[in-house]
Design a protein around this motif. Structure first.
Motif, PDB file in Angstrom:
ATOM      1  N   THR A 111      38.874  -7.491  21.101  1.00 11.49           N
ATOM      2  CA  THR A 111      38.143  -6.696  20.108  1.00 11.49           C
ATOM      3  C   THR A 111      38.118  -7.378  18.747  1.00 11.49           C
ATOM      4  N   ASP A 112      39.125  -8.185  18.448  1.00 13.18           N
ATOM      5  CA  ASP A 112      39.162  -8.900  17.178  1.00 13.18           C
ATOM      6  C   ASP A 112      38.124 -10.023  17.150  1.00 13.18           C
ATOM      7  N   ARG A 113      37.897 -10.653  18.298  1.00 12.40           N
ATOM      8  CA  ARG A 113      36.981 -11.796  18.356  1.00 12.40           C
ATOM      9  C   ARG A 113      35.576 -11.417  18.823  1.00 12.40           C
ATOM     10  N   PHE A 114      35.447 -10.267  19.458  1.00 15.39           N
ATOM     11  CA  PHE A 114      34.153  -9.880  20.018  1.00 15.39           C
ATOM     12  C   PHE A 114      33.046  -9.766  18.972  1.00 15.39           C
ATOM     13  N   PRO A 115      33.279  -9.170  17.780  1.00 15.11           N
ATOM     14  CA  PRO A 115      32.187  -9.072  16.801  1.00 15.11           C
ATOM     15  C   PRO A 115      31.605 -10.421  16.395  1.00 15.11           C
ATOM     16  N   VAL A 116      32.436 -11.449  16.350  1.00  9.15           N
ATOM     17  CA  VAL A 116      31.942 -12.780  15.982  1.00  9.15           C
ATOM     18  C   VAL A 116      30.975 -13.293  17.046  1.00  9.15           C
ATOM     19  N   THR A 117      31.377 -13.193  18.299  1.00 13.90           N
ATOM     20  CA  THR A 117      30.522 -13.655  19.384  1.00 13.90           C
ATOM     21  C   THR A 117      29.264 -12.817  19.494  1.00 13.90           C
ATOM     22  N   LEU A 118      29.396 -11.496  19.307  1.00 14.80           N
ATOM     23  CA  LEU A 118      28.229 -10.621  19.395  1.00 14.80           C
ATOM     24  C   LEU A 118      27.214 -10.941  18.302  1.00 14.80           C
ATOM     25  N   SER A 119      27.680 -11.140  17.079  1.00 11.79           N
ATOM     26  CA  SER A 119      26.762 -11.480  15.992  1.00 11.79           C
ATOM     27  C   SER A 119      26.103 -12.831  16.224  1.00 11.79           C
ATOM     28  N   LEU A 120      26.833 -13.783  16.791  1.00 13.82           N
ATOM     29  CA  LEU A 120      26.252 -15.088  17.108  1.00 13.82           C
ATOM     30  C   LEU A 120      25.171 -14.960  18.167  1.00 13.82           C
ATOM     31  N   ALA A 121      25.458 -14.209  19.235  1.00 15.71           N
ATOM     32  CA  ALA A 121      24.511 -14.080  20.337  1.00 15.71           C
ATOM     33  C   ALA A 121      23.264 -13.311  19.918  1.00 15.71           C
ATOM     34  N   LEU A 122      23.437 -12.196  19.215  1.00 16.47           N
ATOM     35  CA  LEU A 122      22.278 -11.386  18.825  1.00 16.47           C
ATOM     36  C   LEU A 122      21.404 -12.097  17.791  1.00 16.47           C
ATOM     37  N   GLY A 123      22.034 -12.727  16.808  1.00 22.00           N
ATOM     38  CA  GLY A 123      21.263 -13.447  15.804  1.00 22.00           C
ATOM     39  C   GLY A 123      20.466 -14.590  16.404  1.00 22.00           C
ATOM     40  N   ALA A 124      21.091 -15.351  17.294  1.00 24.04           N
ATOM     41  CA  ALA A 124      20.389 -16.457  17.945  1.00 24.04           C
ATOM     42  C   ALA A 124      19.283 -15.936  18.857  1.00 24.04           C
ATOM     43  N   ALA A 125      19.533 -14.800  19.532  1.00 24.48           N
ATOM     44  CA  ALA A 125      18.522 -14.238  20.437  1.00 24.48           C
ATOM     45  C   ALA A 125      17.264 -13.837  19.677  1.00 24.48           C
ATOM     46  N   VAL A 126      17.428 -13.254  18.488  1.00 22.48           N
ATOM     47  CA  VAL A 126      16.263 -12.883  17.684  1.00 22.48           C
ATOM     48  C   VAL A 126      15.442 -14.121  17.337  1.00 22.48           C
ATOM     49  N   LEU A 127      16.130 -15.194  16.949  1.00 26.33           N
ATOM     50  CA  LEU A 127      15.415 -16.410  16.561  1.00 26.33           C
ATOM     51  C   LEU A 127      14.711 -17.058  17.741  1.00 26.33           C
ATOM     52  N   TRP A 128      15.413 -17.169  18.883  1.00 21.21           N
ATOM     53  CA  TRP A 128      14.767 -17.875  19.988  1.00 21.21           C
ATOM     54  C   TRP A 128      13.638 -17.046  20.608  1.00 21.21           C
ATOM     55  N   LEU A 129      13.716 -15.733  20.528  1.00 23.26           N
ATOM     56  CA  LEU A 129      12.607 -14.924  21.020  1.00 23.26           C
ATOM     57  C   LEU A 129      11.383 -15.053  20.115  1.00 23.26           C
ATOM     58  N   LEU A 130      11.614 -14.989  18.794  1.00 23.73           N
ATOM     59  CA  LEU A 130      10.497 -15.086  17.861  1.00 23.73           C
ATOM     60  C   LEU A 130       9.793 -16.436  17.961  1.00 23.73           C
ATOM     61  N   PHE A 131      10.550 -17.494  17.860  1.00 19.37           N
ATOM     62  CA  PHE A 131       9.948 -18.827  17.798  1.00 19.37           C
ATOM     63  C   PHE A 131       9.620 -19.370  19.184  1.00 19.37           C
TER      64      PHE A 131
END
Length: 332
Positions: A111-131
């Motif tokens: 739970t301490d490390r999950f938010p970091v990975t989640l923010s990385l995955a979601l942020g990258a997903a938005v970019l790769w879907l858009l572009f």
């Protein structure tokens, strides 16, 4: 629609039980069949025999297999008590295991490390879907043009170049060279601006790889759909090209993209090891890498479960989105 959702939820619950049993088998049964002392693997080869025996008692390795599976499964929902060697260790629910090397439960680490990975995955997903999707659609509409060839060349480079290369290159240019972006990760609690600045390079680096793949898939799918009879019929009816592409072609194109997104996003939530290591992000991927170096099996087990559940949930969401995009799914 309701019956469809109920069937999918029931299938997800059944799959969750299967996942827990398979993960248990990988970490507890397979090593035993291979002649490996599981207790030694959990406590370390340098531990004294008394400590190894205590861990063996705490894990209940002398109990029948079905008892071990039940205790493991029950611990996820109600917690678990590890008793043996004269002491008792409590692992509160959800108990994804306990590291006898670091003397800590696995769930707080996750739970301490999950938010970091989640923010990385979601942020990258938005970019790769858009572009990625935009580049693929434009390449399909302008097939054979300079834009098409250039976009596919960049996509080929994105697929071919490993993340650690593009990550280190981006750090060398934009952080150490030009000084535009911060190379260090800053927690979200320290400020949105500094957190966002530290996540831009990891997002772009990870999105570059996936955007390239999505662009190629989108282009190929869109080109195939544009040749279908219902697209020609829509054009023959006098519909504007933008309406044909947006309401007819894109709807069919999104189906394979959703399938890819469910698998990719679920896997990334389990930890983007290369990206997190390159940018020193304290996420699940870095935790797994450290656990492999230290041979801390409980952490690897916990991240494996989280990854499996993340893929399961992502695919469940994709199944629901199928019914929204394609009405025919509601009848299946």
């Amino acid at each position: 629609m309701l019956a469809y959702l109920i069937r999918r939820l029931f299938a997800a619950v059944v799959m969750l039980v299967v996942i827990v049993m398979v993960v248990f088998g990988i970490f507890f049964l397979v090593p035993k069949w291979a002649g490996v002392d599981i207790a030694t693997s959990f406590v370390g080869k340098q531990a004294d025999p008394a400590a190894v025996e205590a861990v063996r008692q705490k894990l209940g390795l002398a109990e029948p297999i079905y008892v071990q599976v039940w205790e493991f499964f029950k611990g996820i929902f109600v917690g678990r008590t590890y008793a043996g060697g004269g002491d008792v260790t409590q692992c509160a629910a959800p108990c994804f295991g306990y590291s006898f090397r670091s003397e800590q439960a696995i769930w707080p680490v996750l739970t301490d490390r999950f938010p970091v990975t989640l923010s990385l995955a979601l942020g990258a997903a938005v970019l790769w879907l858009l572009f990625g999707v935009a580049a693929g659609v434009l390449s399909a509409l302008k097939r054979g043009t300079l834009w098409d060839r250039g976009a596919m060349l960049v996509a080929l480079a994105g697929v071919s170049l490993p993340i650690y290369f593009t990550g280190l290159l981006s750090l060398a240019v934009f952080s150490y060279g030009l000084g535009w972006l911060d190379a260090e990760y800053v927690p979200f609690s320290d400020g949105i601006g500094t957190w966002f600045g530290g996540m831009i390079l990891p997002w772009v680096t990870l999105a570059f790889l996936y955007a390239a793949m999505y662009a190629r898939i989108t282009r190929a799918t869109m080109m195939e759909i544009l040749g279908e009879d219902y697209i020609r019929t829509a054009r023959a009816k006098g519909l504007r090209e933008g309406v044909v592409i947006r309401k007819h072609a894109m709807r069919s194109t999104m189906t394979p993209l959703l399938t890819m997104l469910g698998m990719d996003l679920g896997a990334l939530i389990g930890g983007a090891i290369l990206t997190e290591t390159t940018f020193s992000l304290p996420g699940l991927g870095q935790a797994v890498l450290n656990a492999i170096k230290n041979q801390d099996l409980p952490i690897i087990l916990g991240v494996t479960l989280i990854t499996s559940v993340a893929v399961l949930i992502a695919n469940l969401v994709v199944d629901v989105l199928y019914a929204v995009i394609d009405p025919r799914v509601r009848l299946t």
